[in-house]
Design a protein around this motif. Structure first.
Motif, PDB file in Angstrom:
ATOM      1  N   ARG A  86      22.376  18.904 118.153  1.00 43.01           N
ATOM      2  CA  ARG A  86      22.491  19.117 116.771  1.00 43.01           C
ATOM      3  C   ARG A  86      21.910  17.748 116.305  1.00 43.01           C
ATOM      4  O   ARG A  86      22.320  16.711 116.805  1.00 43.01           O
ATOM      5  CB  ARG A  86      23.975  19.144 115.950  1.00 43.01           C
ATOM      6  N   GLU A  87      21.065  17.901 115.265  1.00 42.95           N
ATOM      7  CA  GLU A  87      20.451  16.533 114.920  1.00 42.95           C
ATOM      8  C   GLU A  87      20.813  16.083 113.541  1.00 42.95           C
ATOM      9  O   GLU A  87      21.055  16.956 112.607  1.00 42.95           O
ATOM     10  CB  GLU A  87      18.910  16.527 114.664  1.00 42.95           C
ATOM     11  N   HIS A  88      21.341  14.667 113.366  1.00 40.08           N
ATOM     12  CA  HIS A  88      21.795  14.090 112.128  1.00 40.08           C
ATOM     13  C   HIS A  88      20.842  13.042 111.929  1.00 40.08           C
ATOM     14  O   HIS A  88      20.286  12.103 112.649  1.00 40.08           O
ATOM     15  CB  HIS A  88      23.127  13.744 112.481  1.00 40.08           C
ATOM     16  N   ARG A  89      20.300  12.936 110.698  1.00 39.24           N
ATOM     17  CA  ARG A  89      19.373  11.840 110.098  1.00 39.24           C
ATOM     18  C   ARG A  89      19.926  11.105 109.016  1.00 39.24           C
ATOM     19  O   ARG A  89      20.723  11.346 108.149  1.00 39.24           O
ATOM     20  CB  ARG A  89      18.212  12.662 109.642  1.00 39.24           C
ATOM     21  N   LEU A  96      25.898   6.647 109.811  1.00 34.13           N
ATOM     22  CA  LEU A  96      25.626   8.016 110.455  1.00 34.13           C
ATOM     23  C   LEU A  96      26.560   7.965 111.906  1.00 34.13           C
ATOM     24  O   LEU A  96      27.141   9.081 112.159  1.00 34.13           O
ATOM     25  CB  LEU A  96      24.064   7.897 110.968  1.00 34.13           C
ATOM     26  N   GLU A  99      30.180   8.847 110.905  1.00 32.79           N
ATOM     27  CA  GLU A  99      30.374   9.930 110.448  1.00 32.79           C
ATOM     28  C   GLU A  99      30.234  11.092 111.625  1.00 32.79           C
ATOM     29  O   GLU A  99      31.112  12.015 111.800  1.00 32.79           O
ATOM     30  CB  GLU A  99      29.071  10.425 109.472  1.00 32.79           C
ATOM     31  N   VAL A 100      29.386  10.966 112.494  1.00 33.48           N
ATOM     32  CA  VAL A 100      29.351  12.043 113.715  1.00 33.48           C
ATOM     33  C   VAL A 100      30.107  11.605 114.988  1.00 33.48           C
ATOM     34  O   VAL A 100      30.706  12.630 115.404  1.00 33.48           O
ATOM     35  CB  VAL A 100      27.505  11.988 114.072  1.00 33.48           C
TER      36      VAL A 100
END
Length: 174
Positions: A86-89, A96, A99-100
């Motif tokens: 999964r990509e988070h930007r 970031l 959060e992840v």
């Protein structure tokens, strides 16, 4: 509670490996161990990081070597890819990663701190040892304790920010 998503990522990606690609104009390439503690939750694993002025690539793996997260910075853009994948930007690596992954990773300051110096953008409080090496540093709300050196480079560090504690043991510099 925040580290539970990280543990789920770790278990889901136990067989997955995340590959790294070297950024251009690399200033340093290091590897070592990373331990994070946030309240009653904890994570430990490995870190491999290539840093250049224009880009970063960091791979965080479990103690067994399974890919947990890959963080890539190109200019002001941050992409965090988990093992699912999964990509988070975002534009802010600290927010970031919190959060992840469940813990803040101060990517912008860390590039300076691992070399035993404050970042150039901000003012910092710094204490030196008798050999002129940083012993402790406070910057942007982070407190960095340099616990051990190998020559002129820090090899063990403790970073604290509010109720977050990160420990970094650098085993190899390139």
């Amino acid at each position: 509670m925040k580290l539970f998503p990280l543990l789920a990522i770790l278990l889901a990606g136990a067989c997955a490996q995340l590959e790294t690609q070297a950024p251009q104009d690399v200033e340093f390439d290091l590897s070592g161990r990373l331990a994070a503690r946030y309240g009653n939750e904890a994570f430990s694993g490995n870190i491999a990081w290539r840093h250049a002025k224009s880009a970063d690539e960091m791979l965080i793996t479990s103690s067994l070597g399974a890919g947990v997260a890959r963080i890539v910075r190109e200019g002001d853009s941050i992409v965090l890819t988990t093992a699912e994948p999964r990509e988070h930007r975002a534009r802010d690596a600290e927010a970031l990663t919190e959060e992840v992954l469940g813990f803040r990773l101060p990517l912008s300051g860390l590039a300076h701190w691992v070399r035993g110096r404050p970042s150039v953008e901000t003012e910092a409080r710094i204490d030196y040892d008798e050999q002129g090496r940083a012993r402790a540093l406070e910057e942007r709300g982070w407190k960095i304790d340099f616990l051990e050196y190998e020559g002129k480079r820090p090899s063990r560090m403790r970073l604290t920010y509010r109720d977050i504690e990160l420990r970094l043991a650098i085993s190899q510099w390139k």
